[in-house]
Write an enzyme that holds these catalytic residues in place. Structure first.
Site, short mmCIF file in Angstrom:
data_model
loop_
_atom_site.label_atom_id
_atom_site.label_comp_id
_atom_site.label_asym_id
_atom_site.label_seq_id
_atom_site.Cartn_x
_atom_site.Cartn_y
_atom_site.Cartn_z
N LYS A 201 46.65 38.38 35.98
CA LYS A 201 46.65 39.57 34.98
C LYS A 201 47.47 40.74 35.31
CE LYS A 201 43.22 42.21 32.65
NZ LYS A 201 41.64 42.51 32.45
N GLU A 347 30.33 38.13 39.57
CA GLU A 347 31.22 39.19 39.46
C GLU A 347 31.06 40.16 38.45
OE1 GLU A 347 35.79 39.30 41.08
OE2 GLU A 347 35.80 38.92 38.78
N HIS A 378 21.43 14.33 47.62
CA HIS A 378 21.47 13.66 49.15
C HIS A 378 22.11 14.82 50.03
CE1 HIS A 378 20.68 9.71 47.57
NE2 HIS A 378 21.44 10.11 46.49
O1 F6P Z 1 38.96 39.36 42.68
C1 F6P Z 1 39.29 40.23 41.76
C2 F6P Z 1 39.90 40.20 40.48
O2 F6P Z 1 40.43 41.04 40.05
C3 F6P Z 1 39.41 39.20 39.78
O3 F6P Z 1 38.30 39.98 38.82
C4 F6P Z 1 40.46 38.58 38.83
O4 F6P Z 1 40.17 37.44 38.33
C5 F6P Z 1 41.31 38.02 40.23
O5 F6P Z 1 41.08 39.50 41.29
C6 F6P Z 1 42.65 37.75 39.90
O6 F6P Z 1 43.41 38.81 39.24
P1 F6P Z 1 44.79 38.66 38.84
O7 F6P Z 1 44.62 37.76 37.71
O8 F6P Z 1 44.91 40.03 38.61
O9 F6P Z 1 45.71 38.42 39.94
#
Ligand code: F6P
Length: 540
Positions: A201, A347, A378
């Site tokens: 993201k 989270e 198990h």
């Molecule tokens: O671990 C924190 C976090 O921001 C998550 O919420 C997210 O899914 C992950 O890191 C990956 O983030 P990105 O998609 O920005 O690489």
């Protein structure tokens, strides 16, 4: 005392006087029908909890007092409910009917959503058909998704879950910054026929960027720098960073800041899923989620599956004080569902302050963990049955498998699932254990000695989610059910489920400690310095 505190105190009081579960079925032969509900192809059975009409009524009143419906409408209406990041929370838009507008800041997002989904599907289909080729002209046989957290867990979980529908290139997932993950994945792959999806993201996540750079070097070394553009594509909201990495606009698939990472598998982040199962199946997956969204948006609280699941969660966590819940799919292909739900739930709801920043005065989200049955039986079920903590269980099971030639084995699977929830509830008394031992021919003395070890306390609650078959629509409905359950619990806890500041400190310290690990810097807090020095001493 805030209203919520009073409501939680009343819930604790009700839970303290809760009845034993098994006799509830003797008192009411219609209990299963009264304490189960159906929607979007799923049946939620919560009859094996200690809830009664009265305590359920109390929970529904709690939901109303916490304005679950108002908050739900605010989410669907595109309001800025993620108040610490000033964002809307609109994963529901990703599976919304294209002709039903959802506005953010007065602008309908559906045209963009529809367009980007179309781009993702068109690209995936051209990879699947062989129209998209590697730099040397060969078709793509293997797709590697590089991402972590929400940019990994959803696609991994869903592609495994939908294995019977997998008719596209092989899919692989690399998430860990441990180079072992990438190395073990690349070992069996041919760079000439491999396509990498860099899924992030933010496009700044350290683990993903390190893996992406290493993969890029692997391709460049084998095929030359000019080949990189043919072997990479990206999914991100940060298109400038993607360009800087060297991925062209035609291979960038976007999404929006109103899609949280752990809610993003419905967006372009689902590209690897579409590659695996194709557009029609992915759209059916979105359709299943949409059916659950419609149900959540419109059904009365008392018949609303996500609301009821959330209320059962609150009952167990805040009324009964149970610290954890176990997710136990009797469906091998849901092997990564517990890991996926750990991010989704923990989270989201692992928070200690309210939406206004005040300390919460009630426990929030529980520890979530699990494994598919029957394997778990198990391993850790011993603790579920005879351990000192009560851990509510969530079973998932389908009426049919995808292996008609082995219906007998599927029947065994289902029988095990039903047996476990019954055993957790019913338990076994000392007298029953003793009688059983005597019937096995053991002496009275031996039976007395061994019987205590064979006692099951019982009265351990569970819910069961039933479905016909784990097809794409069913998977979509299940995941949306869990997403909305998180929402309901968060509304009752008065927390923001859509930020994740708790992951920041570790990231900051990891950056600060890197020079310590590489030996470029010597000073550090004493606790960590000792470990770093000991590790360096161990290096060959
Ligand atoms: O671990 C924190 C976090 O921001 C998550 O919420 C997210 O899914 C992950 O890191 C990956 O983030 P990105 O998609 O920005 O690489």
């Amino acid at each position: 005392m805030t209203d919520r505190q009073a409501l939680f105190a009343a819930l604790k009081q009700a839970a303290a006087a809760k009845p034993a579960i098994a006799p509830l079925f003797e008192q009411d032969s219609g209990r299963f029908a009264s304490f189960s509900r159906r929607a979007a192809g799923l049946t939620l059975d919560f009859s094996k909890t200690a809830l009664t009409t009265r305590s359920l009524g109390q929970l529904l009143a709690l939901a109303r007092a916490c304005d679950v419906e108002g908050r739900r409408d605010a989410m669907f209406g595109g309001e800025t409910i993620n108040n610490t990041e000033s964002r809307s929370v609109l994963h529901v838009a990703l599976r919304n009917a294209p002709d039903r507008p959802i506005a953010v800041d007065g602008r309908d997002v559906m045209p963009e959503v529809t367009k980007e989904l179309g781009r993702v599907c068109a690209f995936a289909e051209s990879v699947r058909s062989g129209a998209v080729k590697g730099s040397g002209g060969a078709g793509i046989t293997d797709v590697v998704n590089i991402g972590i957290g929400g940019s990994d867990l959803g696609p991994v979980m869903a592609t495994l879950a939908l294995a019977p529908y997998h008719d596209g290139p092989r899919t692989h997932f690399v998430s860990n910054v441990d180079p072992a993950h990438l190395a073990d994945t690349l070992k069996s792959l041919d760079p000439a026929t491999t396509l990498f999806i860099v899924a992030s993201k933010t496009f700044t996540t350290a683990e993903t960027m390190a893996n992406a750079q290493a993969a890029r070097a692997w391709v460049a070394k084998a095929l030359g720098e000019a080949a990189v553009k043919d072997h990479f594509c990206a999914v991100s909201t940060a298109l400038k960073h993607v360009e800087a990495f060297g991925i062209g606009a035609d291979r960038m698939f976007g999404f929006w800041d109103w899609v949280g990472g752990r809610y993003s598998l419905w967006s372009s982040i689902g590209l690897s899923i579409v590659m695996a199962v194709g557009e029609a199946n992915f759209r059916a997956f979105l359709g299943g989620a949409r059916a659950m969204d419609e149900h959540f948006r419109t059904a009365p609280l008392a018949d609303n599956l996500p609301v009821l699941m959330g209320l059962v969660g609150v009952w167990h966590r805040n009324g009964c004080g149970y610290p954890a819940r176990a997710v136990l799919p009797y469906e091998q292909r849901l092997v990564r569902l517990p890991a996926y739900l750990q991010q989704l739930e923990m989270e989201s709801n692992g928070k200690s302050v309210t939406r206004d920043g005040a300390p919460v005065r009630w426990p929030t989200g529980p520890l979530v963990w699990g494994e598919p049955g029957t394997n778990g039986q198990h391993a850790f079920y011993q603790l579920l049955h005879q351990g000192t903590d009560v851990i509510p269980a969530e079973f998932l099971v389908g009426a049919e498998g995808h292996e008609p030639d082995h219906a007998d084995m599927h029947a065994m699977l289902v029988a095990n699932c039903l047996a476990q929830s019954e055993a957790l509830m019913r338990g076994r008394t000392r007298d029953q254990a003793r009688d059983q031992l005597l019937a096995m021919g053991r002496s009275e003395a031996d039976a007395d000695r061994v019987a205590p070890h064979r006692v099951f306390p019982g009265d351990r609650p569970s819910v069961t989610i039933l479905y016909r078959k784990l097809d794409p629509a069913t998977l979509g409905a299940i995941i949306a059910l869990y997403e909305h359950r998180v929402f309901v619990e968060a509304a009752i806890y008065d927390i923001n489920a859509y930020d994740q500041w708790g992951v920041e400190l570790g990231k900051e310290l990891a950056t600060a400690f890197l020079p310590l690990v590489t030996g470029e810097k010597a000073d550090a807090p004493a606790s960590t310095k000792g470990l770093a020095e000991a590790l360096r001493a161990l290096q060959g």
